[in-house]
Write an enzyme that holds these catalytic residues in place. Structure first.
Site, mmCIF file in Angstrom:
data_model
loop_
_atom_site.group_PDB
_atom_site.id
_atom_site.type_symbol
_atom_site.label_atom_id
_atom_site.label_comp_id
_atom_site.label_asym_id
_atom_site.label_seq_id
_atom_site.Cartn_x
_atom_site.Cartn_y
_atom_site.Cartn_z
ATOM 1 N N ASP A 3 -37.157 29.785 -36.345
ATOM 2 C CA ASP A 3 -35.799 29.734 -36.877
ATOM 3 C C ASP A 3 -34.879 30.506 -35.949
ATOM 4 O OD1 ASP A 3 -33.518 29.437 -38.598
ATOM 5 O OD2 ASP A 3 -34.852 29.408 -40.333
ATOM 6 N N GLY A 42 -35.471 30.340 -31.847
ATOM 7 C CA GLY A 42 -35.047 29.346 -30.877
ATOM 8 C C GLY A 42 -34.157 28.310 -31.520
ATOM 9 N N PHE A 61 -33.932 24.352 -32.626
ATOM 10 C CA PHE A 61 -34.768 23.165 -32.829
ATOM 11 C C PHE A 61 -34.150 21.893 -32.267
ATOM 12 C CE2 PHE A 61 -33.305 23.715 -37.497
ATOM 13 C CZ PHE A 61 -32.110 23.035 -37.301
ATOM 14 N N HIS A 83 -31.266 17.519 -44.355
ATOM 15 C CA HIS A 83 -30.091 17.260 -45.201
ATOM 16 C C HIS A 83 -28.866 18.066 -44.750
ATOM 17 C CE1 HIS A 83 -30.533 20.665 -48.479
ATOM 18 N NE2 HIS A 83 -30.654 21.136 -47.260
#
Length: 351
Positions: free
Chosen positions: A206, A232, A234, A252
Site C-alpha cells: 500500500d 509503492g 500499484f 471500485h
C-alpha cells in the site's frame, strides 16, 4: 376557498419521504457522539449529561438534548433518574468494541460530508466532488493530511474487519503459499487470512501512510513473522510470482481506465498459475427499493462523489477483467453485500 385535505396515502408517502430527506441529522448526531467519545465515557460510568459535559468540555443543556436524540436512534437509553446507558448498537461506537465503526462514523460525518453537498455537480459533470471542492483527486488529501489519513485508514480497517470472517471462511486459502494484499491498508484482511491459514505467507502492499502503521497491528495479531511490508504504487509495479493477488475494495475507487491499469500491473506480476481475488460489491442489473439495494446505491454514489468511480455489476467486472487478460473462474457471495471474484490469466484458463 377551502383547503384540500390530503388523503391518507399522500400523508403516508410524504412522511416517509421527509424522513429520508431529513435523515442527515442522524449522521451528524452519531458522528458528534463518536467524535466526543460519549460511548467510551458512558461505558466508563459517566452517565449523566452534566458528567459527560464536564468530561467533553461541552454545554450541558445542549449535550443533554443530543443524548436524548441518540435515545431515539437506539444508541443509548435514558432512565428516569437522568442517567444514560449504551444499547448494543451504541456499543459499536466505542473505540475498542468488537465490531466498532467509530472511525467510519467520524470519517463519513466529517471528512466525506462536504463532498456529498456537491453530488449535483458530480452528476452534472461526471467528476468527483472531492476534486471539485479541494482540487485534489482520489487519495491525494491523505498524503498531505496525516490526521485525515489516520481516520480514513482506521475506518477502512473497521469495514474490513466486519467482512473478514466471511472472506476467510468463504474461500479456501489453504493451498496458497504466498499472497499479496494489494492496497491492503493496515493489514486487517491479510492478518485474518494468515491467522486462519498458518502455512501461508503474506505481502502487504500500500501507500506509505498505511504501511507505516501496519507493522504494530500485524505484530499484535501474531503474524508479523509471516508478513512482508512494502510501500509503492500499484499502477507501476507489484511483487512478483505470488500464488494469489488480493484486491479488496480497490477497483471500485477507480474508473475503468485506471482499473484496467491496476489489473494490468497485477497481470505482469503474476505467474502462470497465480490467481486474482477481487472482493467487491456487485450491483444488480435492476435495482429495487430494498435495504440491500440501498446499501449498494449509497456505495455507488459515494464512489461517484469521492472518486468519479463506480460500483459494478458482475457483467461489468467480466468485461473489465477480460480487457486486462483475465477469465473469471468463480464468484462467491460474502457478507456485508460483498462477493469474491476469483480470476485467472486467460491463457492459464485455456490450458
Amino acid at each position: 376557498m377551502s383547503e384540500v385535505d390530503p388523503g391518507d396515502d399522500v400523508l403516508s408517502h410524504a412522511s416517509r419521504l421527509l424522513e429520508i430527506v431529513n435523515a442527515s441529522w442522524m449522521t451528524q448526531a452519531t458522528r458528534v457522539a463518536a467524535e466526543l467519545g460519549l460511548p467510551d465515557l458512558i461505558a466508563e460510568g459517566r452517565c449523566t449529561a452534566d458528567d459527560l459535559a464536564e468530561a467533553t468540555h461541552t454545554h450541558a443543556p445542549s449535550l443533554h438534548r443530543l443524548l436524548r436524540a441518540l435515545v431515539t436512534l437506539d444508541i443509548c437509553r435514558e432512565s428516569a433518574d437522568g442517567t444514560f446507558e449504551l444499547t448494543p448498537m451504541g456499543e459499536l461506537l466505542r473505540t475498542d468494541a468488537d465490531g466498532t465503526v467509530r472511525s467510519w462514523t467520524i470519517y463519513w460525518g466529517r471528512e466525506v460530508w462536504p463532498e456529498w453537498a456537491h453530488l449535483l455537480d458530480s452528476v452534472t459533470t461526471g467528476r468527483s466532488a472531492r476534486e471539485l471542492v479541494s482540487g485534489s483527486a482520489h487519495f491525494d488529501p491523505l498524503r498531505d493530511d496525516p490526521a485525515r489519513a489516520a481516520v480514513f485508514n482506521s475506518a477502512m480497517a473497521e469495514n474490513t474487519r466486519l467482512a473478514t470472517r466471511s472472506i476467510v471462511t468463504g474461500y479456501d486459502f489453504s493451498a496458497t503459499s504466498r499472497i499479496v494484499d494489494v492496497g491492503g491498508g493496515y493489514g486487517e484482511l491479510l492478518a485474518a487470512v494468515l491467522t486462519a491459514n498458518p502455512g501461508v505467507e503474506g505481502v502487504l502492499f500500500d501507500l506509505p501512510h498505511a504501511i507505516e502503521k501496519a507493522g504494530p497491528y500485524l505484530e499484535k495479531c501474531g503474524v508479523a513473522d509471516r508478513s512482508t511490508l512494502l510501500s509503492g504504487n500499484f499502477f507501476e509495479e507489484l511483487p512478483a510470482d505470488a500464488d494469489a493477488y488480493m484486491l479488496k475494495h480497490v477497483l471500485h475507487d477507480w474508473d475503468d481506465e485506471h482499473s484496467h491499469d491496476i489489473l494490468t500491473t497485477c497481470r505482469r506480476a503474476m505467474a502462470g498459475s497465480s490467481k486474482l481475488l477481487v472482493i467487491e460489491r456487485l450491483v444488480p442489473e435492476v435495482m429495487e427499493p430494498s435495504p440491500e439495494h440501498r446499501l449498494l446505491a449509497r456505495a455507488d454514489l459515494h464512489m461517484l462523489v469521492a472518486h468519479a468511480a463506480l460500483e459494478r455489476t458482475e457483467l461489468q467486472f467480466r468485461e473489465l477483467l477480460g480487457s486486462a487478460g483475465f477469465t473469471i473462474s468463480s464468484v462467491t457471495p460474502l457478507a456485508m453485500g460483498n462477493s469474491l471474484i476469483e480470476a485467472v490469466a486467460t491463457e492459464a484458463a485455456g490450458r
